[in-house]
Design an enzyme around this catalytic site. Sequence first.
Site, PDB file in Angstrom:
ATOM      1  N   GLY A  79     -24.901  -6.967 -20.196  1.00 38.14           N
ATOM      2  CA  GLY A  79     -26.347  -6.393 -20.553  1.00 38.14           C
ATOM      3  C   GLY A  79     -26.666  -5.019 -21.011  1.00 38.14           C
ATOM      4  O   GLY A  79     -26.232  -4.056 -20.256  1.00 38.14           O
ATOM      5  N   ASN A  88     -22.768 -11.162  -6.586  1.00 39.24           N
ATOM      6  CA  ASN A  88     -23.163  -9.971  -7.150  1.00 39.24           C
ATOM      7  C   ASN A  88     -24.335  -9.471  -7.469  1.00 39.24           C
ATOM      8  O   ASN A  88     -25.283 -10.101  -7.618  1.00 39.24           O
ATOM      9  CB  ASN A  88     -22.012  -9.910  -8.527  1.00 39.24           C
ATOM     10  CG  ASN A  88     -23.033 -10.188  -9.659  1.00 39.24           C
ATOM     11  OD1 ASN A  88     -23.736  -9.384 -10.286  1.00 39.24           O
ATOM     12  ND2 ASN A  88     -23.151 -11.450 -10.113  1.00 39.24           N
ATOM     13  N   LEU A 123     -27.074  -4.372 -13.575  1.00 36.16           N
ATOM     14  CA  LEU A 123     -27.432  -3.983 -14.887  1.00 36.16           C
ATOM     15  C   LEU A 123     -26.895  -2.648 -15.305  1.00 36.16           C
ATOM     16  O   LEU A 123     -27.444  -2.146 -16.349  1.00 36.16           O
ATOM     17  CB  LEU A 123     -28.579  -4.591 -15.462  1.00 36.16           C
ATOM     18  CG  LEU A 123     -28.863  -5.903 -15.300  1.00 36.16           C
ATOM     19  CD1 LEU A 123     -30.385  -6.413 -15.761  1.00 36.16           C
ATOM     20  CD2 LEU A 123     -28.104  -6.815 -16.050  1.00 36.16           C
ATOM     21  N   ASN A 175     -31.788 -11.474 -21.869  1.00 32.00           N
ATOM     22  CA  ASN A 175     -31.730 -11.887 -20.419  1.00 32.00           C
ATOM     23  C   ASN A 175     -33.000 -11.854 -19.599  1.00 32.00           C
ATOM     24  O   ASN A 175     -33.175 -10.661 -19.344  1.00 32.00           O
ATOM     25  CB  ASN A 175     -30.471 -10.982 -19.774  1.00 32.00           C
ATOM     26  CG  ASN A 175     -30.451 -10.924 -18.341  1.00 32.00           C
ATOM     27  OD1 ASN A 175     -30.944 -12.134 -17.681  1.00 32.00           O
ATOM     28  ND2 ASN A 175     -29.612 -10.365 -17.528  1.00 32.00           N
ATOM     29  N   CYS A 215     -32.017 -11.949 -14.531  1.00 27.11           N
ATOM     30  CA  CYS A 215     -30.984 -11.535 -13.617  1.00 27.11           C
ATOM     31  C   CYS A 215     -31.838 -11.173 -12.465  1.00 27.11           C
ATOM     32  O   CYS A 215     -32.907 -10.690 -12.295  1.00 27.11           O
ATOM     33  CB  CYS A 215     -30.828  -9.840 -14.356  1.00 27.11           C
ATOM     34  SG  CYS A 215     -29.831  -9.337 -12.959  1.00 27.11           S
ATOM     35  N   ILE A 271     -26.727 -21.173 -17.159  1.00 25.31           N
ATOM     36  CA  ILE A 271     -27.477 -20.580 -16.206  1.00 25.31           C
ATOM     37  C   ILE A 271     -26.841 -19.105 -15.676  1.00 25.31           C
ATOM     38  O   ILE A 271     -25.864 -19.108 -15.907  1.00 25.31           O
ATOM     39  CB  ILE A 271     -27.771 -21.385 -14.791  1.00 25.31           C
ATOM     40  CG1 ILE A 271     -26.644 -21.481 -14.158  1.00 25.31           C
ATOM     41  CG2 ILE A 271     -28.456 -22.734 -15.096  1.00 25.31           C
ATOM     42  CD1 ILE A 271     -26.620 -22.005 -12.601  1.00 25.31           C
ATOM     43  N   GLY A 296     -21.935 -21.837 -15.904  1.00 29.03           N
ATOM     44  CA  GLY A 296     -21.792 -21.909 -14.334  1.00 29.03           C
ATOM     45  C   GLY A 296     -20.692 -22.425 -13.952  1.00 29.03           C
ATOM     46  O   GLY A 296     -20.711 -23.697 -13.773  1.00 29.03           O
ATOM     47  N   GLY A 297     -19.805 -21.672 -13.289  1.00 24.60           N
ATOM     48  CA  GLY A 297     -18.538 -22.193 -12.476  1.00 24.60           C
ATOM     49  C   GLY A 297     -17.542 -23.093 -13.533  1.00 24.60           C
ATOM     50  O   GLY A 297     -16.816 -23.705 -13.130  1.00 24.60           O
TER      51      GLY A 297
HETATM   52  C1  LIG Z   1     -20.324  -9.528 -12.246  1.00 25.69           C
HETATM   53  C2  LIG Z   1     -21.395 -10.481 -13.012  1.00 25.69           C
HETATM   54  C3  LIG Z   1     -22.052  -9.784 -13.942  1.00 25.69           C
HETATM   55  C4  LIG Z   1     -22.924 -10.387 -14.454  1.00 25.69           C
HETATM   56  N1  LIG Z   1     -23.781  -9.391 -15.475  1.00 25.69           N
HETATM   57  C5  LIG Z   1     -24.512 -10.269 -16.345  1.00 25.69           C
HETATM   58  C6  LIG Z   1     -25.559  -9.537 -17.322  1.00 25.69           C
HETATM   59  O1  LIG Z   1     -25.230  -8.166 -17.364  1.00 25.69           O
HETATM   60  N2  LIG Z   1     -26.433 -10.344 -18.075  1.00 25.69           N
HETATM   61  C7  LIG Z   1     -26.422 -11.706 -17.987  1.00 25.69           C
HETATM   62  O2  LIG Z   1     -27.322 -12.255 -18.560  1.00 25.69           O
HETATM   63  N3  LIG Z   1     -25.703 -12.063 -17.040  1.00 25.69           N
HETATM   64  C8  LIG Z   1     -24.809 -11.893 -16.053  1.00 25.69           C
HETATM   65  N4  LIG Z   1     -24.068 -12.391 -15.456  1.00 25.69           N
HETATM   66  C9  LIG Z   1     -24.088 -13.702 -15.218  1.00 25.69           C
HETATM   67  C10 LIG Z   1     -23.154 -14.360 -16.244  1.00 25.69           C
HETATM   68  O3  LIG Z   1     -22.888 -14.276 -17.440  1.00 25.69           O
HETATM   69  C11 LIG Z   1     -23.218 -16.191 -15.928  1.00 25.69           C
HETATM   70  O4  LIG Z   1     -24.348 -16.516 -16.347  1.00 25.69           O
HETATM   71  C12 LIG Z   1     -23.085 -16.536 -14.520  1.00 25.69           C
HETATM   72  O5  LIG Z   1     -21.768 -15.781 -14.000  1.00 25.69           O
HETATM   73  C13 LIG Z   1     -22.540 -18.016 -14.553  1.00 25.69           C
HETATM   74  O6  LIG Z   1     -21.174 -18.045 -15.097  1.00 25.69           O
HETATM   75  P1  LIG Z   1     -19.929 -18.219 -14.119  1.00 25.69           P
HETATM   76  O7  LIG Z   1     -20.410 -19.005 -13.046  1.00 25.69           O
HETATM   77  O8  LIG Z   1     -18.817 -18.957 -15.160  1.00 25.69           O
HETATM   78  O9  LIG Z   1     -19.558 -17.040 -13.825  1.00 25.69           O
HETATM   79  C14 LIG Z   1     -23.046 -11.671 -14.653  1.00 25.69           C
HETATM   80  C15 LIG Z   1     -22.062 -12.312 -13.866  1.00 25.69           C
HETATM   81  C16 LIG Z   1     -21.218 -11.750 -12.943  1.00 25.69           C
HETATM   82  C17 LIG Z   1     -20.348 -12.262 -12.129  1.00 25.69           C
END
Ligand SMILES: Cc1cc2nc3c(=O)[nH]c(=O)nc-3n(C[C@H](O)[C@H](O)[C@H](O)COP(=O)(O)O)c2cc1C
Lengths: 314, 259
Positions: A49, A72, A76, A130, A133, A194, A246-247
Site C-alpha cells: 500500500g 499483522n 502501512l 485499500n 486495512c 478479502i 484469503g488463505g
Molecule cells: C504482512 C501483510 C501486509 C499486508 N499489507 C497490505 C496492504 O498494504 N494493503 C492491502 O490492501 N492489503 C494488505 N494485506 C492483506 C493482503 O493483501 C490480503 O488481502 C490478505 O493477506 C489475505 O490473503 P492471504 O490470507 O493469502 O494472506 C497485508 C497482509 C499481510 C499478511
Amino acid sequence: MIGKPDIAVKIGAIEMKNPVMVASGTFGYGPEYAGLIDLNRLGAIVVKGISLEPHEGNPTPRIVEVASGIVNAIGLQNPGVAGFVDTYMKFLRGFDTPVIVNIWGRTVEEYAEVAKRLSDVEGVAGLEVNISCPNIKEGGIAFGTDPKMTEEVITAVRKATDLTIIPKLSAAVTDIGQFAKIAENCGSDAISLINSLPSLVIDVGKRKPALANTIGGLTGPAIRPVAVKLVWQAASAVEIPVIGMGGITSGGSALEFIIAGASAVAVGTATFTDPSTVLSVIDGIEAYLIENGLGSIGEIVGSLDLPAAGTPNF
Amino acid sequence: MKIEQGRVLRHEELKGGYRLLSIEVPAIAKAVGPGQFIHLQVPKLAESVLRRPFSVLDADDTSLSVIFKIVGKGTAALTYAEQGDEISIMGPLGQRFPQAREGTLPLLIGGGYGVAPLHFFAKRSPVKGIMMVGSSSKSHILCAEEFRMLEWDFRISTEDGSMGMKGRVTDLVEDWVGQGKADATPVIYSCGPHGMLKAIAEMAKKHGWKAWLSMDRNMACGVGACLACVQKVKKGDKIEYVRVCKEGPVFDASDIIWE
Ligand SMILES: Cc1cc2nc3c(=O)[nH]c(=O)nc-3n(C[C@H](O)[C@H](O)[C@H](O)COP(=O)(O)O)c2cc1C
Ligand SMILES: Cc1cc2nc3c(=O)[nH]c(=O)nc-3n(C[C@H](O)[C@H](O)[C@H](O)COP(=O)(O)OP(=O)(O)OC[C@H]3O[C@@H](n4cnc5c(N)ncnc54)[C@H](O)[C@@H]3O)c2cc1C
Ligand code: FES
C-alpha cells in the site's frame, strides 16, 4: 484431446496471462522475491500500500503467528507515492507482468491525489484501492465499513484516474453485497476481497496484547472459508469481476474462490511459507482444467453447484 | 539467496537445554557468512505458516549448523528432526558482520544463542581477539571449547558466580578495561538478549568504541517484503524504520534508536 487450456483473464483494461496475482503487502515492491521466483510468470504484481506522503507504520512487534495464520499490524509503512515511483517503477517495468498499485489515504482527497499522481506513471496498469486495512487509525477500514464513505472514496478515485480501479472491500461488514454494489455503481472496474480480519491476540503471561498496535489483521488458511463465502456473496451481487483472496495455498484452494465466482485470485501469506506457492497455484489451476477437459478458466468461474433447496440463507 | 532442500546430518543435545542441528545444504552453506541467518521451515509443524530464523554457528562447503533452544511450538517441534530428515532452508539472509581489520582488537560479546554468529565470526576472522560470554549459570555456557581451539581469549561471567566472574557480561568488559591490557582499539561484535545489547551500546558509546550488534525481531518473510521486522535507526539526519532481515540483522550500535 484439447490443447492447453486458456487461463488468460482480463480485469478492466488489465490483460493477465493467468488469473493468479500476489497480494498487496506480502510481496513488497517486487525486487524482494525476484531472486527466488520468475516474476514474468505472475498474473499481476500488487505492491504494498502506497500513500501520498511516506508513512512510518506501527511499532514492533508487528506480527504474531496463530493456528493456520498470522496476525499483522504493519500499519502501512511505505515510502510515499514519489518514493515508490522513483525507487521501484523502473525495476517493475522490466517484467512482462502488469503492476497494480495498492493505494490508501487518510482522507478522500488523499486517495484521489495518489490515484491522480499514479495515472501517468508508465507501467502502472491499475489501482487497488485499500478501504479495508484494520491496522491504522485514520483511513483504511473506516472508509470500507461505512456505505457513504465507501461511495465518496470510490467516486473521487474514479474521477481522478482512467486507470483500472479495484476497491478492496472490508470483510468486517454485515452485508458484503451492499458494498460490492456501491463499488460497481461508482464505476469500479472490479473489486477485490478479502483484506485481513480484525483480530486481537493476548499474551496471557503478561496480560498484554501480543502486538504493539493491540489490534491486527488475521490472514492465512485460517480465514479461507470466511473469504470464500464473502467472495461468493459479492460475486452474486455484481457483474464486474471479483478478485478473491484469503488463505490460498494451492491450486485447489484457489479453485474454491474461482468456483465461488472469482475471476482472479491473489496469494498472500502462503508466500512467506514458500515463495513458489504462487507458481504452484497457477500450475494447479491449469492441471485442474486439463483433468476436467475444460478449454478455459471462464468455464468454471461462478460454477458452484448449489443444492436444489433454493436460495441459501446468508 | 536461495531455497534449498536440506538434509539433517546431526542433531544433538548440548548444555543448558541447547541443541545443535547440522544440515547438509551445499549451495547455502557455501554462500553464508558470519552474522547472516537462515529461515528454516520446521518439518511436520502442522498449522504453522511461518519459517523460523536462526543464526549460523558454522558452515563449510556442504553443510551448516545452528544452535537452538525450546522457546515455543516451532523450536519444540524442531527437536524431533532426525538424521536424514528433509528440511527446507531459505538463505543466506541479511548482512554479515564487517570483518575485523588488522590493528583492531575484535571484542566479541555474546549471550544465549548469540554465541552462534560470534563463533562463526571468530572462525573466519583474520584477526584474533577476545570472546566474552555472559549467562545466568555455568550450565548455559556454550562453545567454550570451540573458542579455545580457535585460540581466542575466552572469558566468562555468570550471574550466580558458578563459573568465571560473578555478574553481568558488561561487568566483565569493565573489569577487562580496568586491567588496562588493551594495546589496540577494541571493536565490539555482539549478539544476545535485547537488554544486553542495549547495555553494550551504552558502554561502547561511553568508551568511544565502535560496536556492531546483531538484532532479533519477529519475522515473517525474511527477505524484506513484509516489513514485520523493523528497527528504528538514524539515517543521516532522519530517523526511520529499516528491516532487520534485509538491512540487518547487524547494525552499527550508534545508529540504533532504543525504544
Ligand atoms: C504482512 C501483510 C501486509 C499486508 N499489507 C497490505 C496492504 O498494504 N494493503 C492491502 O490492501 N492489503 C494488505 N494485506 C492483506 C493482503 O493483501 C490480503 O488481502 C490478505 O493477506 C489475505 O490473503 P492471504 O490470507 O493469502 O494472506 C497485508 C497482509 C499481510 C499478511
Ligand atoms: C536474525 C535472527 C537470528 C536468530 N538466531 C537464533 C539462533 O541461532 N538460535 C535460536 O535458538 N534462536 C534464534 N533466533 C530466535 C528464533 O528465531 C526464535 O526463538 C524462534 O523463531 C521461536 O520459534 P517458536 O515457534 O519456538 O516460538 P513461538 O514463540 O511459538 O513462535 C511464534 C512466532 O514468533 C516468532 N518468534 C518467537 N520468538 C522469536 C525471537 N526471539 N526472534 C524472532 N522470532 C521469534 C517465531 O519465529 C514464530 O513466528 C533468531 C532470531 C532472529 C531474528
Ligand atoms: S521479515 Fe519480512 S521484512 Fe523482514
